[in-house]
Design a protein around this motif. Structure first.
Motif, PDB file in Angstrom:
ATOM      1  N   MET A  77       0.851  -1.171   0.000  1.00 28.96           N
ATOM      2  CA  MET A  77       0.000   0.000   0.000  1.00 28.96           C
ATOM      3  C   MET A  77       0.899   1.236   0.000  1.00 28.96           C
ATOM      4  O   MET A  77       1.833   1.336   0.775  1.00 28.96           O
ATOM      5  N   HIS A  78       0.578   2.177  -0.881  1.00 26.94           N
ATOM      6  CA  HIS A  78       1.419   3.351  -1.015  1.00 26.94           C
ATOM      7  C   HIS A  78       0.589   4.621  -1.006  1.00 26.94           C
ATOM      8  O   HIS A  78      -0.619   4.597  -1.199  1.00 26.94           O
ATOM      9  N   GLY A  79       1.270   5.739  -0.828  1.00 24.98           N
ATOM     10  CA  GLY A  79       0.653   7.040  -0.989  1.00 24.98           C
ATOM     11  C   GLY A  79      -0.426   7.353   0.016  1.00 24.98           C
ATOM     12  O   GLY A  79      -0.275   7.101   1.212  1.00 24.98           O
ATOM     13  N   GLN A  80      -1.511   7.919  -0.479  1.00 25.76           N
ATOM     14  CA  GLN A  80      -2.602   8.400   0.369  1.00 25.76           C
ATOM     15  C   GLN A  80      -3.219   7.286   1.203  1.00 25.76           C
ATOM     16  O   GLN A  80      -3.514   7.482   2.374  1.00 25.76           O
ATOM     17  N   ASN A  81      -3.413   6.106   0.624  1.00 26.29           N
ATOM     18  CA  ASN A  81      -3.993   4.996   1.380  1.00 26.29           C
ATOM     19  C   ASN A  81      -3.121   4.597   2.562  1.00 26.29           C
ATOM     20  O   ASN A  81      -3.629   4.301   3.634  1.00 26.29           O
ATOM     21  N   ALA A  82      -1.809   4.579   2.357  1.00 23.08           N
ATOM     22  CA  ALA A  82      -0.892   4.227   3.436  1.00 23.08           C
ATOM     23  C   ALA A  82      -0.945   5.266   4.543  1.00 23.08           C
ATOM     24  O   ALA A  82      -0.944   4.923   5.730  1.00 23.08           O
ATOM     25  N   LEU A  83      -1.003   6.531   4.171  1.00 26.03           N
ATOM     26  CA  LEU A  83      -1.075   7.605   5.158  1.00 26.03           C
ATOM     27  C   LEU A  83      -2.382   7.527   5.944  1.00 26.03           C
ATOM     28  O   LEU A  83      -2.390   7.666   7.174  1.00 26.03           O
ATOM     29  N   GLU A  84      -3.483   7.292   5.244  1.00 25.29           N
ATOM     30  CA  GLU A  84      -4.779   7.159   5.911  1.00 25.29           C
ATOM     31  C   GLU A  84      -4.778   5.978   6.881  1.00 25.29           C
ATOM     32  O   GLU A  84      -5.287   6.079   7.994  1.00 25.29           O
ATOM     33  N   LYS A  85      -4.200   4.856   6.456  1.00 19.39           N
ATOM     34  CA  LYS A  85      -4.143   3.678   7.318  1.00 19.39           C
ATOM     35  C   LYS A  85      -3.275   3.958   8.542  1.00 19.39           C
ATOM     36  O   LYS A  85      -3.656   3.628   9.665  1.00 19.39           O
ATOM     37  N   THR A  86      -2.120   4.587   8.324  1.00 19.05           N
ATOM     38  CA  THR A  86      -1.230   4.913   9.434  1.00 19.05           C
ATOM     39  C   THR A  86      -1.931   5.834  10.424  1.00 19.05           C
ATOM     40  O   THR A  86      -1.876   5.614  11.640  1.00 19.05           O
ATOM     41  N   TYR A 124       6.408   0.006  13.865  1.00 17.84           N
ATOM     42  CA  TYR A 124       6.001   0.067  12.460  1.00 17.84           C
ATOM     43  C   TYR A 124       5.294   1.367  12.102  1.00 17.84           C
ATOM     44  O   TYR A 124       5.636   2.026  11.115  1.00 17.84           O
ATOM     45  N   PHE A 125       4.312   1.763  12.901  1.00 20.07           N
ATOM     46  CA  PHE A 125       3.478   2.907  12.531  1.00 20.07           C
ATOM     47  C   PHE A 125       3.969   4.244  13.081  1.00 20.07           C
ATOM     48  O   PHE A 125       3.684   5.286  12.497  1.00 20.07           O
ATOM     49  N   GLN A 126       4.688   4.227  14.186  1.00 19.03           N
ATOM     50  CA  GLN A 126       5.140   5.493  14.759  1.00 19.03           C
ATOM     51  C   GLN A 126       6.615   5.765  14.480  1.00 19.03           C
ATOM     52  O   GLN A 126       6.995   6.896  14.205  1.00 19.03           O
ATOM     53  N   ASP A 127       7.434   4.718  14.548  1.00 21.43           N
ATOM     54  CA  ASP A 127       8.878   4.892  14.346  1.00 21.43           C
ATOM     55  C   ASP A 127       9.322   4.588  12.926  1.00 21.43           C
ATOM     56  O   ASP A 127      10.502   4.714  12.615  1.00 21.43           O
ATOM     57  N   ASP A 128       8.391   4.135  12.084  1.00 24.78           N
ATOM     58  CA  ASP A 128       8.634   3.883  10.660  1.00 24.78           C
ATOM     59  C   ASP A 128       9.689   2.812  10.403  1.00 24.78           C
ATOM     60  O   ASP A 128      10.466   2.899   9.464  1.00 24.78           O
ATOM     61  N   TYR A 129       9.718   1.779  11.259  1.00 27.94           N
ATOM     62  CA  TYR A 129      10.593   0.638  11.007  1.00 27.94           C
ATOM     63  C   TYR A 129       9.989  -0.207   9.897  1.00 27.94           C
ATOM     64  O   TYR A 129       8.771  -0.287   9.756  1.00 27.94           O
ATOM     65  N   SER A 130      10.826  -0.869   9.147  1.00 29.96           N
ATOM     66  CA  SER A 130      10.349  -1.826   8.153  1.00 29.96           C
ATOM     67  C   SER A 130      10.085  -3.170   8.837  1.00 29.96           C
ATOM     68  O   SER A 130      10.527  -3.406   9.967  1.00 29.96           O
ATOM     69  N   LEU A 131       9.374  -4.040   8.129  1.00 28.73           N
ATOM     70  CA  LEU A 131       9.160  -5.383   8.669  1.00 28.73           C
ATOM     71  C   LEU A 131      10.484  -6.077   8.938  1.00 28.73           C
ATOM     72  O   LEU A 131      10.654  -6.748   9.956  1.00 28.73           O
TER      73      LEU A 131
END
Length: 119
Positions: free
Chosen positions: A1-10, A35-42
């Protein structure tokens, strides 16, 4: 998921986490924060906890579902949004009133906004 959808989900997950985070397990809280606050990858989370990326993904999906389940049952985030919208509408309406009446009503709005923060 990228862009606006990813931002909305976050944004959605972060809002739900603010309301229901303490109800999650410590591991769920940690993975969601990473994942959602510190922006770590899986991969980064997997390496830090010595588990597979798939395991991280599954933990995240389960935690997201738990948050959504709490919201479906309790509706705290939805009620918060509704209250905030109503307070904003009141502020707009009182801006047209006489100064003294405006000050009294604004104090009530501030009191209600404070109650939202302190709950």
């Amino acid at each position: 998921m990228h862009g606006q959808n990813a931002l909305e989900k976050t944004n959605r997950i972060n809002v739900l986490f603010d309301f229901y985070g303490p109800l999650l397990t410590k591991k769920q809280q940690t993975f969601l924060k990473c994942y959602f606050q510190d922006d770590y990858s899986l991969g980064e989370i997997a390496a830090d906890f010595d588990i597979s990326r798939q395991a991280v993904y599954e933990h995240l999906k389960r935690a997201e579902q738990v948050l959504e389940d709490y919201e479906m049952k309790l509706r705290l985030a939805a009620r918060h949004d509704q209250i905030q919208a109503g307070l904003s509408q009141l502020e707009k309406q009182i801006s047209e009133l006489q100064p003294q009446a405006r000050a009294n009503i604004q104090m009530t709005i501030d009191l209600l906004r404070g109650a939202e923060v302190n709950t």
